[in-house]
Design a protein around this motif. Structure first.
Motif, PDB file in Angstrom:
ATOM      1  N   MET B 127       0.994  14.255  -4.651  1.00 52.52           N
ATOM      2  CA  MET B 127       1.432  15.614  -4.996  1.00 52.52           C
ATOM      3  C   MET B 127       1.668  15.826  -6.498  1.00 52.52           C
ATOM      4  SD  MET B 127       1.242  17.588  -2.575  1.00 52.52           S
ATOM      5  CE  MET B 127       0.590  17.256  -0.964  1.00 52.52           C
ATOM      6  N   PRO B 128       2.484  14.989  -7.131  1.00 53.85           N
ATOM      7  CA  PRO B 128       2.684  15.229  -8.575  1.00 53.85           C
ATOM      8  C   PRO B 128       1.394  15.078  -9.382  1.00 53.85           C
ATOM      9  CG  PRO B 128       3.829  13.234  -7.852  1.00 53.85           C
ATOM     10  CD  PRO B 128       3.334  13.902  -6.625  1.00 53.85           C
ATOM     11  N   VAL B 129       0.474  14.233  -8.913  1.00 55.38           N
ATOM     12  CA  VAL B 129      -0.785  14.079  -9.649  1.00 55.38           C
ATOM     13  C   VAL B 129      -1.596  15.369  -9.554  1.00 55.38           C
ATOM     14  CG1 VAL B 129      -2.869  12.703  -9.961  1.00 55.38           C
ATOM     15  CG2 VAL B 129      -0.790  11.610  -9.127  1.00 55.38           C
ATOM     16  N   ILE B 130      -1.706  15.923  -8.339  1.00 62.75           N
ATOM     17  CA  ILE B 130      -2.451  17.186  -8.161  1.00 62.75           C
ATOM     18  C   ILE B 130      -1.828  18.277  -9.029  1.00 62.75           C
ATOM     19  CG2 ILE B 130      -3.094  19.038  -6.562  1.00 62.75           C
ATOM     20  CD1 ILE B 130      -2.947  17.076  -4.293  1.00 62.75           C
ATOM     21  N   LEU B 131      -0.506  18.457  -8.880  1.00 62.10           N
ATOM     22  CA  LEU B 131       0.145  19.597  -9.531  1.00 62.10           C
ATOM     23  C   LEU B 131       0.095  19.478 -11.051  1.00 62.10           C
ATOM     24  CD1 LEU B 131       3.142  20.181  -7.112  1.00 62.10           C
ATOM     25  CD2 LEU B 131       1.013  21.463  -7.316  1.00 62.10           C
ATOM     26  N   ASN B 132       0.289  18.273 -11.571  1.00 66.46           N
ATOM     27  CA  ASN B 132       0.275  18.117 -13.028  1.00 66.46           C
ATOM     28  C   ASN B 132      -1.135  18.251 -13.595  1.00 66.46           C
ATOM     29  OD1 ASN B 132       2.968  17.247 -14.483  1.00 66.46           O
ATOM     30  ND2 ASN B 132       3.021  16.466 -12.406  1.00 66.46           N
ATOM     31  N   THR B 133      -2.122  17.715 -12.891  1.00 67.08           N
ATOM     32  CA  THR B 133      -3.496  17.863 -13.367  1.00 67.08           C
ATOM     33  C   THR B 133      -3.899  19.336 -13.377  1.00 67.08           C
ATOM     34  OG1 THR B 133      -3.994  15.728 -12.372  1.00 67.08           O
ATOM     35  CG2 THR B 133      -5.872  17.057 -13.053  1.00 67.08           C
ATOM     36  N   TYR B 134      -3.540  20.019 -12.293  1.00 65.98           N
ATOM     37  CA  TYR B 134      -3.815  21.461 -12.159  1.00 65.98           C
ATOM     38  C   TYR B 134      -3.203  22.231 -13.327  1.00 65.98           C
ATOM     39  CZ  TYR B 134      -3.812  26.036  -9.730  1.00 65.98           C
ATOM     40  OH  TYR B 134      -3.995  27.346  -9.372  1.00 65.98           O
ATOM     41  N   THR B 135      -1.912  22.001 -13.567  1.00 61.63           N
ATOM     42  CA  THR B 135      -1.226  22.674 -14.672  1.00 61.63           C
ATOM     43  C   THR B 135      -1.915  22.360 -15.998  1.00 61.63           C
ATOM     44  OG1 THR B 135       0.837  22.344 -13.481  1.00 61.63           O
ATOM     45  CG2 THR B 135       1.015  23.022 -15.768  1.00 61.63           C
ATOM     46  N   GLY B 136      -2.265  21.089 -16.187  1.00 56.79           N
ATOM     47  CA  GLY B 136      -2.902  20.683 -17.437  1.00 56.79           C
ATOM     48  C   GLY B 136      -4.220  21.404 -17.665  1.00 56.79           C
ATOM     49  N   VAL B 137      -5.047  21.482 -16.629  1.00 54.05           N
ATOM     50  CA  VAL B 137      -6.348  22.145 -16.781  1.00 54.05           C
ATOM     51  C   VAL B 137      -6.141  23.633 -17.053  1.00 54.05           C
ATOM     52  CG1 VAL B 137      -8.504  22.747 -15.618  1.00 54.05           C
ATOM     53  CG2 VAL B 137      -7.570  20.454 -15.382  1.00 54.05           C
ATOM     54  N   LEU B 138      -5.157  24.241 -16.356  1.00 55.26           N
ATOM     55  CA  LEU B 138      -4.890  25.665 -16.582  1.00 55.26           C
ATOM     56  C   LEU B 138      -4.380  25.921 -17.993  1.00 55.26           C
ATOM     57  CD1 LEU B 138      -3.276  26.982 -13.295  1.00 55.26           C
ATOM     58  CD2 LEU B 138      -5.634  27.154 -14.080  1.00 55.26           C
ATOM     59  N   ASN B 139      -3.772  24.914 -18.609  1.00 57.12           N
ATOM     60  CA  ASN B 139      -3.243  25.077 -19.963  1.00 57.12           C
ATOM     61  C   ASN B 139      -4.284  24.820 -21.051  1.00 57.12           C
ATOM     62  OD1 ASN B 139      -0.270  25.697 -20.484  1.00 57.12           O
ATOM     63  ND2 ASN B 139      -0.221  24.453 -18.637  1.00 57.12           N
ATOM     64  N   THR B 140      -5.538  24.633 -20.645  1.00 61.68           N
ATOM     65  CA  THR B 140      -6.589  24.389 -21.624  1.00 61.68           C
ATOM     66  C   THR B 140      -6.595  25.479 -22.696  1.00 61.68           C
ATOM     67  OG1 THR B 140      -7.959  23.326 -19.965  1.00 61.68           O
ATOM     68  CG2 THR B 140      -9.084  24.166 -21.913  1.00 61.68           C
ATOM     69  N   ASP B 141      -6.726  25.049 -23.933  1.00 69.68           N
ATOM     70  CA  ASP B 141      -6.693  25.975 -25.070  1.00 69.68           C
ATOM     71  C   ASP B 141      -8.000  26.782 -25.124  1.00 69.68           C
ATOM     72  OD1 ASP B 141      -6.718  27.188 -27.581  1.00 69.68           O
ATOM     73  OD2 ASP B 141      -5.567  25.549 -28.482  1.00 69.68           O
ATOM     74  N   ARG B 142      -7.883  28.095 -24.793  1.00 64.49           N
ATOM     75  CA  ARG B 142      -9.082  28.965 -24.751  1.00 64.49           C
ATOM     76  C   ARG B 142      -9.778  29.030 -26.112  1.00 64.49           C
ATOM     77  NH1 ARG B 142     -10.856  29.161 -20.242  1.00 64.49           N
ATOM     78  NH2 ARG B 142      -9.155  28.090 -19.227  1.00 64.49           N
ATOM     79  N   ASP B 143      -8.987  28.983 -27.171  1.00 65.65           N
ATOM     80  CA  ASP B 143      -9.562  29.065 -28.518  1.00 65.65           C
ATOM     81  C   ASP B 143     -10.448  27.857 -28.810  1.00 65.65           C
ATOM     82  OD1 ASP B 143      -8.308  31.420 -28.953  1.00 65.65           O
ATOM     83  OD2 ASP B 143      -6.751  30.633 -30.278  1.00 65.65           O
ATOM     84  N   LEU B 144     -10.014  26.690 -28.343  1.00 62.36           N
ATOM     85  CA  LEU B 144     -10.825  25.491 -28.572  1.00 62.36           C
ATOM     86  C   LEU B 144     -12.109  25.550 -27.751  1.00 62.36           C
ATOM     87  CD1 LEU B 144      -8.203  22.581 -28.738  1.00 62.36           C
ATOM     88  CD2 LEU B 144      -9.314  23.810 -30.599  1.00 62.36           C
ATOM     89  N   VAL B 145     -12.006  26.106 -26.542  1.00 59.62           N
ATOM     90  CA  VAL B 145     -13.211  26.238 -25.713  1.00 59.62           C
ATOM     91  C   VAL B 145     -14.207  27.173 -26.402  1.00 59.62           C
ATOM     92  CG1 VAL B 145     -14.100  27.081 -23.509  1.00 59.62           C
ATOM     93  CG2 VAL B 145     -12.005  25.730 -23.564  1.00 59.62           C
ATOM     94  N   GLU B 146     -13.690  28.266 -26.958  1.00 57.55           N
ATOM     95  CA  GLU B 146     -14.588  29.199 -27.641  1.00 57.55           C
ATOM     96  C   GLU B 146     -15.232  28.538 -28.860  1.00 57.55           C
ATOM     97  OE1 GLU B 146     -14.476  33.835 -28.948  1.00 57.55           O
ATOM     98  OE2 GLU B 146     -13.125  32.491 -29.988  1.00 57.55           O
ATOM     99  N   MET B 147     -14.419  27.758 -29.594  1.00 57.16           N
ATOM    100  CA  MET B 147     -14.962  27.032 -30.741  1.00 57.16           C
ATOM    101  C   MET B 147     -16.114  26.121 -30.285  1.00 57.16           C
ATOM    102  SD  MET B 147     -15.049  23.840 -32.241  1.00 57.16           S
ATOM    103  CE  MET B 147     -13.732  22.952 -31.402  1.00 57.16           C
ATOM    104  N   ALA B 148     -15.886  25.412 -29.171  1.00 58.34           N
ATOM    105  CA  ALA B 148     -16.921  24.495 -28.682  1.00 58.34           C
ATOM    106  C   ALA B 148     -18.178  25.265 -28.277  1.00 58.34           C
ATOM    107  CB  ALA B 148     -16.381  23.696 -27.498  1.00 58.34           C
ATOM    108  N   LYS B 149     -17.989  26.410 -27.620  1.00 58.83           N
ATOM    109  CA  LYS B 149     -19.149  27.219 -27.230  1.00 58.83           C
ATOM    110  C   LYS B 149     -19.923  27.652 -28.463  1.00 58.83           C
ATOM    111  CE  LYS B 149     -17.640  29.163 -22.832  1.00 58.83           C
ATOM    112  NZ  LYS B 149     -16.816  30.251 -22.282  1.00 58.83           N
ATOM    113  N   ALA B 150     -19.182  27.975 -29.527  1.00 58.30           N
ATOM    114  CA  ALA B 150     -19.842  28.420 -30.762  1.00 58.30           C
ATOM    115  C   ALA B 150     -20.668  27.305 -31.389  1.00 58.30           C
ATOM    116  CB  ALA B 150     -18.806  28.940 -31.757  1.00 58.30           C
ATOM    117  N   THR B 151     -20.372  26.031 -31.056  1.00 56.74           N
ATOM    118  CA  THR B 151     -21.206  24.936 -31.560  1.00 56.74           C
ATOM    119  C   THR B 151     -22.344  24.636 -30.583  1.00 56.74           C
ATOM    120  OG1 THR B 151     -19.990  23.157 -30.490  1.00 56.74           O
ATOM    121  CG2 THR B 151     -19.187  23.863 -32.649  1.00 56.74           C
TER     122      THR B 151
END
Lengths: 268, 248
Positions: B127-151
């Motif tokens: 349970m804590p592994v699922i919930l923490n991984t889920y939270t972590g992925v949801l907290n992904t920095d959108r700005d960094l993803v956009e930067m990566a897409k731009a490359t």
């Protein structure tokens, strides 16, 4: 002005709005950028200048109108490189790895050599192995610049890259950036530079594209003829500089005072 | 300095233990010396090692399976939003349910053997592994993803270089919490299913009032817990070294 055929960037009738929103962010934008030209997009908040940049980068698709970069629809990472406002460095990668991240298409050896050259260019060779958290704001900005320049793009897109710096660093970084871009390998890239600072626009631009908000539209396009390089011949003493500055401020003030969504609406 | 103070505190604890053992009537409590002597006997007569190995085997199996499944499910929930939003309310509900309540059901389905024990540990740790991984992925920095897409980065590249490293601190915390619950459930499972391992020894010595031996088992469990969580904390520090510069 350059014809559409040999233009680096050409936009024709470009409009864009958020999903489901009736008010367009951008409406009917026509713009061309010649190879090597520095075009500064200036405007108040809400004029869609950042959206325009994303459309030129190929990160957003316009709802209507056409976008061409080097004669084709832009592909992110192939036709341009972006320097973002908040640096956007990967905190878990070192300075060298951050620059290398943008060069994933290159073979490893070539990538490493290129990273080293551009680290040298921005004067951060000593910090190749450092994590971004250990760097100052100005140094992070130079890493972000090196990451974009290392791609050797024909088109460099800059989204208020100095907005996070204090006033002094900002002025120094403007000149430093222009010098670095001029000093990089190959032909100088064309630049589309987004800002809300009139002085920044006047210092950097070959042409200023003044945009008005809600909907984002081009208000005026003004050529800026001060001699280059401007870090040697400071144009700020010229009477034309003061005139242009005054003109741009008057236009911006009028836009903000008549924009119902601005804090200064109706306060003229 | 801190290490010295800690040693001093440990000595204080042992002293307190000794004082308590003198106050309590003999036979209900064991002194530190008696416990040490019992540990020596148990090791010499090879009573401790087989139980320890049996416990460690189910503990490791259950916890590792939980880490793998938890990361996969948590990441899938975070990456594919409709899936995550459909499922998360049920995962929260299950996490809030005392999972030891399922033990009678698990025994009915799987019997009293290793499978039942592993499942009990797995259910606690996952349970804590699922919930923490889920939270972590949801907290992904959108700005960094956009930067990566731009490359021009592909989805896979964005996952490996941006989503995963950003999730890592959350994920490791989840595994550390899961490992702690997993150890608790190991003892619970060994007490409620076929009585084996360290949990079995606890039941045995506790019911016979062999308090010195009983304390040896308790201390062994504590030692496992400390070793595992400290090891994970160390791994966490190494894997997220880049953060060190932030706090300086």
């Amino acid at each position: 002005m350059t014809g559409t055929d040999d233009a680096l960037v050409s936009l024709a009738g470009v409009s864009w709005s958020f999903d489901g929103s009736p008010a367009p962010v951008l409406q009917g934008v026509d713009l061309t950028v010649a190879p090597g030209e520095v075009v500064v997009v200036l405007g108040p908040s809400g004029c869609g200048k950042t959206t325009l940049l994303r459309i030129i980068a190929g990160l957003l698709r316009p709802e209507c109108g056409t976008v061409r970069v080097s004669g084709r629809a832009p592909v992110p990472g192939q036709d341009s490189a972006i320097v973002f406002q908040g640096y956007r460095l990967l905190p878990w990668k070192t300075v060298a790895q951050n620059i290398g991240f943008a060069l994933h298409a290159l073979p490893a050896a070539e990538r490493e050599a290129r990273v080293a050259r551009y680290l040298d260019l921005v004067g951060l060779a000593k910090f190749a192995g450092a994590y971004p958290a250990a760097l100052s704001g100005g140094m992070r900005q130079r890493v972000a610049l090196a990451r974009a320049l290392a791609c050797q793009p024909r088109l460099l897109l800059m989204d208020e890259p100095f907005a996070a710096l204090d006033a002094q660093s900002r002025e120094l970084m403007q000149m430093e950036t222009m010098r670095l871009i001029a000093g990089a390998e190959g032909p100088a890239p064309g630049i589309v530079f987004v800002t809300h600072s009139v002085d920044e626009a006047l210092m950097l631009a070959d042409r200023i594209v003044l945009m008005s908000p809600r909907p984002g539209r081009i208000d005026q396009i003004l050529p800026v003829g001060f001699p280059r390089p401007r870090w040697q011949a400071d144009p700020r003493q010229a009477p034309e500089f003061a005139q242009l500055r005054q003109h741009l401020w008057d236009r911006l003030r009028a836009m903000v005072l008549s924009d119902p969504q601005s804090d200064f609406y109706g306060r003229g | 300095m801190i290490a010295l103070l800690r040693l001093g505190f440990l000595a204080g604890l042992v002293l307190l233990w000794w004082v308590a053992s003198v106050q309590v009537p003999r036979g209900l409590f064991a002194s530190p010396l008696e416990t040490a002597a019992a540990a020596g006997r148990m090791l010499a007569e090879d009573r401790l090692a087989p139980a320890l190995l049996a416990s460690l085997r189910v503990y490791a199996t259950g916890t590792l399976l939980a880490a793998g499944a938890g990361i996969a499910l948590g990441a899938a929930m975070g990456l594919w939003r409709p899936f995550g939003r459909t499922l998360d309310i049920f995962v929260y509900a299950l996490a809030a349910t005392p999972r030891v309540a399922f033990i009678p059901l698990i025994i009915t389905l799987l019997g009293l053997g290793v499978e039942a024990k592993t499942l009990i540990i797995f259910l606690g740790a996952v349970m804590p592994v699922i919930l923490n991984t889920y939270t972590g992925v949801l907290n992904t920095d959108r700005d960094l993803v956009e930067m990566a897409k731009a490359t021009g980065a592909s989805q896979g590249r964005i996952f490996w270089h941006i989503v995963l490293p950003g999730t890592l601190p959350f994920l490791l915390t989840g595994i550390r919490l899961g490992a702690t619950i997993g150890l608790i459930n190991t003892v619970v499972a060994e007490l409620y299913t076929a009585v084996t391992g360290l949990g079995g020894l606890l039941a045995l010595y506790g019911s016979r009032f062999q308090m010195a031996e009983y304390f040896v088992v308790v201390l062994t469990l504590s030692l496992i817990g400390v070793t595992v969580t400290e090891g994970l904390r160390l791994a966490e520090r190494r894997l997220t070294r880049w953060r060190a510069a932030e706090t300086v």
